[in-house]
Design a protein around this motif. Structure first.
Motif, PDB file in Angstrom:
ATOM      1  N   SER A  28     -14.321  -7.432   7.454  1.00  0.00           N
ATOM      2  CA  SER A  28     -14.135  -7.946   6.101  1.00  0.00           C
ATOM      3  C   SER A  28     -12.869  -8.785   5.999  1.00  0.00           C
ATOM      4  CB  SER A  28     -14.036  -6.787   5.104  1.00  0.00           C
ATOM      5  OG  SER A  28     -15.200  -6.003   5.115  1.00  0.00           O
ATOM      6  N   THR A  42      -9.568  -9.403   3.563  1.00  0.00           N
ATOM      7  CA  THR A  42      -8.818  -8.632   2.566  1.00  0.00           C
ATOM      8  C   THR A  42      -7.499  -9.324   2.252  1.00  0.00           C
ATOM      9  OG1 THR A  42      -7.881  -6.470   2.007  1.00  0.00           O
ATOM     10  CG2 THR A  42      -7.666  -7.175   4.285  1.00  0.00           C
ATOM     11  N   THR A  43      -7.031  -9.083   1.037  1.00  0.00           N
ATOM     12  CA  THR A  43      -5.749  -9.657   0.618  1.00  0.00           C
ATOM     13  C   THR A  43      -4.618  -8.635   0.741  1.00  0.00           C
ATOM     14  OG1 THR A  43      -6.133  -9.016  -1.701  1.00  0.00           O
ATOM     15  CG2 THR A  43      -6.881 -11.207  -1.006  1.00  0.00           C
ATOM     16  N   ARG A  44      -4.927  -7.409   1.162  1.00  0.00           N
ATOM     17  CA  ARG A  44      -3.837  -6.436   1.280  1.00  0.00           C
ATOM     18  C   ARG A  44      -3.005  -6.725   2.529  1.00  0.00           C
ATOM     19  NH1 ARG A  44      -4.241  -2.890   5.271  1.00  0.00           N
ATOM     20  NH2 ARG A  44      -6.208  -1.880   5.867  1.00  0.00           N
ATOM     21  N   TYR A 102      -9.441  -6.410  10.132  1.00  0.00           N
ATOM     22  CA  TYR A 102      -9.746  -7.229   8.955  1.00  0.00           C
ATOM     23  C   TYR A 102      -9.352  -8.664   9.263  1.00  0.00           C
ATOM     24  CZ  TYR A 102     -10.192  -3.090   5.899  1.00  0.00           C
ATOM     25  OH  TYR A 102     -10.593  -1.920   5.314  1.00  0.00           O
ATOM     26  N   SER A 162     -18.107  -8.733  -2.618  1.00  0.00           N
ATOM     27  CA  SER A 162     -16.659  -8.650  -2.788  1.00  0.00           C
ATOM     28  C   SER A 162     -16.328  -7.582  -3.812  1.00  0.00           C
ATOM     29  CB  SER A 162     -16.074 -10.008  -3.222  1.00  0.00           C
ATOM     30  OG  SER A 162     -16.616 -10.403  -4.474  1.00  0.00           O
ATOM     31  N   GLU A 176     -12.653  -5.512  -5.838  1.00  0.00           N
ATOM     32  CA  GLU A 176     -11.220  -5.298  -6.000  1.00  0.00           C
ATOM     33  C   GLU A 176     -10.964  -3.797  -5.952  1.00  0.00           C
ATOM     34  OE1 GLU A 176      -7.493  -6.277  -9.047  1.00  0.00           O
ATOM     35  OE2 GLU A 176      -9.544  -6.898  -9.550  1.00  0.00           O
ATOM     36  N   ASN A 206      -6.180  -4.887  -4.587  1.00  0.00           N
ATOM     37  CA  ASN A 206      -6.410  -5.768  -3.449  1.00  0.00           C
ATOM     38  C   ASN A 206      -7.884  -6.177  -3.425  1.00  0.00           C
ATOM     39  OD1 ASN A 206      -3.757  -5.662  -2.086  1.00  0.00           O
ATOM     40  ND2 ASN A 206      -4.247  -3.497  -1.841  1.00  0.00           N
ATOM     41  N   TYR A 238     -11.388  -7.406  -1.332  1.00  0.00           N
ATOM     42  CA  TYR A 238     -12.108  -7.248  -0.074  1.00  0.00           C
ATOM     43  C   TYR A 238     -13.434  -8.004  -0.179  1.00  0.00           C
ATOM     44  CZ  TYR A 238      -8.951  -3.289   0.760  1.00  0.00           C
ATOM     45  OH  TYR A 238      -7.847  -2.493   0.937  1.00  0.00           O
ATOM     46  N   THR A 256     -17.100  -9.644   2.373  1.00  0.00           N
ATOM     47  CA  THR A 256     -17.818  -9.843   3.639  1.00  0.00           C
ATOM     48  C   THR A 256     -18.108 -11.330   3.832  1.00  0.00           C
ATOM     49  OG1 THR A 256     -18.891  -7.684   3.494  1.00  0.00           O
ATOM     50  CG2 THR A 256     -19.914  -9.318   4.936  1.00  0.00           C
TER      51      THR A 256
END
Length: 229
Positions: A39, A41-43, A55, A75, A77, A81, A83, A85
């Motif tokens: 995936s 991710t923005t974290r 990730y 997607s 939240e 954060n 996430y 595919t």
């Protein structure tokens, strides 16, 4: 005779502690034609994580661009954060005949249903009891009592969605559960296998006037191809 098929999206979901991760790892280790969906991710990346392995770590602006451009199959939240595919990676692997295992929750599963239902096989893993689930979470020794209680509350919510999956397994014995998932994947592969050139071959067969064609040998060869997948 050569065979070809489109890959399968195998979704394995469960409440935390029910065995999803252990089952997924077992299937990945024993089956070379499977891979885990990676995936975006923005974290922030943790010290033990590798970019593009655990990730794809991206910033919020890039995530929003991908989502708005339709480049994400699903997607969500989670804890501030994002996430999702990536569509392109999944399509490339499916087209190459590789099977992809997804570790997503019921919300992500429902989003995938809207876009990829024909490619999906979904399994929901249940614990044998809430007491056993609590015991497994305690034995992991990773979380505080407060976190475990929250996971158990979330587990009850997640289990309410069991009917949205193709198959539900009660994971009382890990090896038996792994064997059953492997069987489900094998059955799905056989259902998706399309013998290459078979339509053209049948057309030629129908046009033949002699009786030299050994149909029994042909069928056996075709079954051998399917069994080897």
């Amino acid at each position: 005779m050569q065979t070809s098929r489109r890959g399968i999206m195998l979704v394995i979901a469960s409440p935390s502690g029910a065995g999803k991760t252990s089952i997924t790892r077992t299937i990945l280790n024993q089956d070379a034609n499977t891979s885990l969906s990676v995936s975006v991710t923005t974290r922030k990346r943790r010290t033990d994580e590798m970019n593009h392995v655990h990730y794809h770590f991206i910033d919020v602006a890039e995530f929003q661009r991908m989502r708005d451009a339709g480049e994400l199959l699903e997607s969500a939240e989670v804890h501030d954060n994002f996430y999702g595919t990536p569509r392109g990676e999944v399509e490339d692997q499916l087209a190459a005949g590789r099977d992809i295992i997804f570790d997503i929750d019921y919300q992500g599963t429902l989003q995938l249903y809207e876009r990829c239902r024909d490619d999906m096989v979904t399994i929901f893993i249940l614990p044998p009891s809430i007491a056993e689930l609590r015991s497994r979470l305690l034995h992991r020794a990773q979380d505080s009592d407060e976190v475990i209680d929250r996971r158990l509350r979330n587990a009850r919510k997640e289990m309410a969605h069991w009917h949205e999956y193709d198959t539900v397994l009660i994971n009382a014995d890990l090896q038996e559960s792994c064997d059953r998932v492997a069987e489900i994947l094998k059955d799905a592969r056989q259902a998706r296998t399309n013998p290459g050139g078979l339509a053209a071959f049948v057309a030629q067969l129908r046009a033949r006037r002699d009786s030299t064609f050994d149909f029994a040998s042909f069928v056996k060869g075709l079954q051998d191809e399917i069994d080897s997948i």
